[in-house]
Scaffold this active site. Structure first.
Site, PDB file in Angstrom:
ATOM      1  N   ARG A 226       0.835  -1.193   0.000  1.00  0.00           N
ATOM      2  CA  ARG A 226       0.000   0.000   0.000  1.00  0.00           C
ATOM      3  C   ARG A 226       0.876   1.252   0.000  1.00  0.00           C
ATOM      4  O   ARG A 226       1.963   1.252   0.602  1.00  0.00           O
ATOM      5  CB  ARG A 226      -0.889   0.032   1.264  1.00  0.00           C
ATOM      6  CG  ARG A 226      -2.067  -0.944   1.234  1.00  0.00           C
ATOM      7  CD  ARG A 226      -3.116  -0.494   0.221  1.00  0.00           C
ATOM      8  NE  ARG A 226      -4.293  -1.341   0.205  1.00  0.00           N
ATOM      9  CZ  ARG A 226      -4.472  -2.372  -0.625  1.00  0.00           C
ATOM     10  NH1 ARG A 226      -3.539  -2.710  -1.491  1.00  0.00           N
ATOM     11  NH2 ARG A 226      -5.599  -3.060  -0.594  1.00  0.00           N
ATOM     12  N   HIS A 274      -0.947   0.132  -9.531  1.00  0.00           N
ATOM     13  CA  HIS A 274      -1.682  -0.730  -8.590  1.00  0.00           C
ATOM     14  C   HIS A 274      -2.296  -1.939  -9.313  1.00  0.00           C
ATOM     15  O   HIS A 274      -3.517  -2.149  -9.290  1.00  0.00           O
ATOM     16  CB  HIS A 274      -2.772   0.052  -7.831  1.00  0.00           C
ATOM     17  CG  HIS A 274      -3.170  -0.613  -6.549  1.00  0.00           C
ATOM     18  ND1 HIS A 274      -3.463   0.079  -5.395  1.00  0.00           N
ATOM     19  CD2 HIS A 274      -3.306  -1.933  -6.228  1.00  0.00           C
ATOM     20  CE1 HIS A 274      -3.785  -0.781  -4.432  1.00  0.00           C
ATOM     21  NE2 HIS A 274      -3.699  -2.017  -4.930  1.00  0.00           N
TER      22      HIS A 274
HETATM   23  P1  NAP Z   1      -1.601 -11.051   5.190  1.00  0.00           P
HETATM   24  O1  NAP Z   1      -1.916 -12.414   4.691  1.00  0.00           O
HETATM   25  O2  NAP Z   1      -2.448 -10.450   6.263  1.00  0.00           O
HETATM   26  O3  NAP Z   1      -0.073 -11.064   5.675  1.00  0.00           O
HETATM   27  C1  NAP Z   1       0.485 -10.008   6.387  1.00  0.00           C
HETATM   28  C2  NAP Z   1       1.916 -10.388   6.791  1.00  0.00           C
HETATM   29  O4  NAP Z   1       2.530  -9.235   7.398  1.00  0.00           O
HETATM   30  C3  NAP Z   1       1.994 -11.509   7.803  1.00  0.00           C
HETATM   31  O5  NAP Z   1       3.085 -12.347   7.492  1.00  0.00           O
HETATM   32  C4  NAP Z   1       2.263 -10.772   9.107  1.00  0.00           C
HETATM   33  O6  NAP Z   1       3.046 -11.532   9.987  1.00  0.00           O
HETATM   34  C5  NAP Z   1       3.083  -9.602   8.645  1.00  0.00           C
HETATM   35  N1  NAP Z   1       3.004  -8.464   9.568  1.00  0.00           N
HETATM   36  C6  NAP Z   1       1.905  -7.762   9.906  1.00  0.00           C
HETATM   37  N2  NAP Z   1       2.213  -6.768  10.760  1.00  0.00           N
HETATM   38  C7  NAP Z   1       3.541  -6.878  10.971  1.00  0.00           C
HETATM   39  C8  NAP Z   1       4.455  -6.122  11.761  1.00  0.00           C
HETATM   40  N3  NAP Z   1       4.059  -5.076  12.497  1.00  0.00           N
HETATM   41  N4  NAP Z   1       5.741  -6.500  11.767  1.00  0.00           N
HETATM   42  C9  NAP Z   1       6.148  -7.553  11.014  1.00  0.00           C
HETATM   43  N5  NAP Z   1       5.343  -8.312  10.236  1.00  0.00           N
HETATM   44  C10 NAP Z   1       4.040  -7.952  10.233  1.00  0.00           C
HETATM   45  O7  NAP Z   1      -1.607  -9.985   3.985  1.00  0.00           O
HETATM   46  P2  NAP Z   1      -1.529 -10.316   2.413  1.00  0.00           P
HETATM   47  O8  NAP Z   1      -2.835 -10.810   1.921  1.00  0.00           O
HETATM   48  O9  NAP Z   1      -0.302 -11.125   2.180  1.00  0.00           O
HETATM   49  O10 NAP Z   1      -1.328  -8.848   1.805  1.00  0.00           O
HETATM   50  C11 NAP Z   1      -0.117  -8.130   1.985  1.00  0.00           C
HETATM   51  C12 NAP Z   1      -0.263  -6.708   1.466  1.00  0.00           C
HETATM   52  O11 NAP Z   1      -0.418  -6.728   0.045  1.00  0.00           O
HETATM   53  C13 NAP Z   1      -1.457  -5.939   2.011  1.00  0.00           C
HETATM   54  O12 NAP Z   1      -1.078  -4.595   2.276  1.00  0.00           O
HETATM   55  C14 NAP Z   1      -2.448  -5.956   0.852  1.00  0.00           C
HETATM   56  O13 NAP Z   1      -3.362  -4.883   0.912  1.00  0.00           O
HETATM   57  C15 NAP Z   1      -1.475  -5.830  -0.309  1.00  0.00           C
HETATM   58  N6  NAP Z   1      -1.994  -6.255  -1.617  1.00  0.00           N
HETATM   59  C16 NAP Z   1      -1.667  -5.482  -2.698  1.00  0.00           C
HETATM   60  C17 NAP Z   1      -2.083  -5.864  -3.963  1.00  0.00           C
HETATM   61  C18 NAP Z   1      -1.697  -5.066  -5.171  1.00  0.00           C
HETATM   62  O14 NAP Z   1      -2.247  -5.311  -6.250  1.00  0.00           O
HETATM   63  N7  NAP Z   1      -0.751  -4.157  -5.070  1.00  0.00           N
HETATM   64  C19 NAP Z   1      -2.865  -7.024  -4.115  1.00  0.00           C
HETATM   65  C20 NAP Z   1      -3.164  -7.791  -2.993  1.00  0.00           C
HETATM   66  C21 NAP Z   1      -2.713  -7.396  -1.739  1.00  0.00           C
HETATM   67  P3  NAP Z   1       2.399 -12.284  11.271  1.00  0.00           P
HETATM   68  O15 NAP Z   1       1.340 -13.183  10.704  1.00  0.00           O
HETATM   69  O16 NAP Z   1       3.552 -12.968  11.838  1.00  0.00           O
HETATM   70  O17 NAP Z   1       1.815 -11.218  12.148  1.00  0.00           O
HETATM   71  C1  GLV Z   2      -5.346  -4.901  -4.039  1.00  0.00           C
HETATM   72  O1  GLV Z   2      -4.669  -3.986  -3.723  1.00  0.00           O
HETATM   73  C2  GLV Z   2      -5.937  -5.786  -3.077  1.00  0.00           C
HETATM   74  O2  GLV Z   2      -5.986  -5.455  -1.883  1.00  0.00           O
HETATM   75  O3  GLV Z   2      -6.374  -6.887  -3.496  1.00  0.00           O
END
Ligand code: NAP
Ligand code: GLV
Length: 311
Positions: A226, A274
């Site tokens: 983000r 994005h």
């Molecule tokens: P997720 O499954 O919730 O994973 C989050 C990860 O971050 C977990 O490994 C968590 O570790 C770690 N984390 C959270 N807070 C932390 C902290 N304070 N210190 C260290 N590690 C921390 O999220 P996700 O689905 O993988 O998504 C990741 C990001 O990608 C999000 O911001 C989402 O909005 C973004 N995203 C972007 C796109 C795009 O098109 N650009 C698409 C999809 C997602 P623990 O479990 O150990 O707490």
């Molecule tokens: C895109 O940014 C998503 O959160 O899937």
């Protein structure tokens, strides 16, 4: 017949959602967010950025589906109904797309993709040295749904991969750095930093000067999480000054990135709009239909946003 209200992609987007749900969930009635309806009749909501108060006014709501993996557009409404399960959009194609994006960005950075594009624009024939994957230590911030898939893709390409998280994930081949106390050591061994953290108060502006200066000189950066996470002026300064040798950014604040923003033209920065992981509406409709079928059979949907953790 269960009712699903949809706010994602406007009227045109709704027409496409309706078509896909008619194919994969014919027993579900789909309702456009702006169409006249009784809020008390709604069972499910599929939304990206609902106006504050609208979800809270649906007393029968059984589940909210975010139309993306992130839920920031939903939970910024202080009145969103926290007691209703909130499912993050994660069809299998979402993690695959993110893995492909991160692998592309890593190869683009080490092979000098931005430099070659600039050269091509002015007809300049230039070769140059570049590191190979095994010489480039990647550090993934976040090993969740997206980070774990990116780790597997990077390992397959030969990159040494470490991950920074709060709890151990036990991913084969990934060196783990846990918690804030491990951050300095994680950064010191990272040549290419990838941010895949959720947007929480703890991660606000984490990609700013103090963190960037803790990386080895000439490190590279990818942010596909983000715009929330980055101070763009600090990233541009680190690129100008050589602390960063290159960056790929997919996310910004605000979006769209304004046309006159200096990020667009920086010679060591690649901007993408994005698009790191955007599964088709057909894939996302199938995912929601499966989750609703699970719920109606008494199961638990997921992955769920955890209000206590904030992600
Ligand atoms: P997720 O499954 O919730 O994973 C989050 C990860 O971050 C977990 O490994 C968590 O570790 C770690 N984390 C959270 N807070 C932390 C902290 N304070 N210190 C260290 N590690 C921390 O999220 P996700 O689905 O993988 O998504 C990741 C990001 O990608 C999000 O911001 C989402 O909005 C973004 N995203 C972007 C796109 C795009 O098109 N650009 C698409 C999809 C997602 P623990 O479990 O150990 O707490
Ligand atoms: C895109 O940014 C998503 O959160 O899937």
């Amino acid at each position: 017949m269960a009712k699903l209200i949809i706010k994602s992609g406007g009227a045109e987007g709704f027409a496409e959602w309706r078509r896909h749900f008619a194919a994969c969930a014919p027993g579900l009635e789909t309702i456009f967010w702006e169409a006249p309806h009784d809020p008390a009749s709604i069972d499910y909501a599929l939304v990206w950025d609902p106006e504050p108060g609208r979800l809270a006014a649906m007393p029968r709501l059984r589940c909210i589906f975010s139309s993306g993996a992130g839920v920031d557009g939903i939970i910024r409404d202080p009145s969103w109904p926290v007691h209703v399960p909130l499912v993050r959009m994660t069809p299998p194609g979402a993690a695959q797309r993110m893995a492909e994006y991160v692998a592309w960005a890593a190869l683009h950075l080490i092979r000098g993709g931005r430099r070659m594009a600039l050269n091509q624009a002015c007809g300049r024939w230039e070769d140059f040295d570049h590191p190979i994957a095994p010489e480039t230590r990647v550090g993934l911030m976040g090993l969740g749904v997206m980070g774990a898939a990116a780790a597997r893709a990077l390992l397959a390409l030969g990159f040494p991969v470490a991950g920074w998280t709060r709890r151990s994930k036990g991913l084969p081949g990934v060196e783990e750095f846990l918690g804030d106390q491990a951050l300095p050591a994680f950064l010191a061994r990272t040549d290419l930093l990838v941010c895949l953290l959720p947007a929480t108060p703890e991660t606000r502006h984490i990609l700013s000067a103090p963190l960037l200066s803790a990386l080895p000189r000439g490190a590279m950066l990818v942010n596909a999480a983000r715009g929330w996470h980055q101070k763009i002026e600090d990233i541009l300064a680190a690129l100008d000054e050589g602390q960063l040798s290159g960056a790929v950014l997919d996310v910004f604040e605000p979006e769209p990135l304004p046309p006159d923003h200096p990020a667009w033209s920086h010679p060591r920065l690649t901007v993408t709009p994005h698009v790191a992981s955007l599964p088709s509406r057909a894939e996302r409709a199938r995912f929601v239909a499966e989750q609703i079928a699970l719920l109606e059979a008494g199961g638990t949907p997921g992955p769920l946003f955890d209000p206590a953790r904030g992600y």
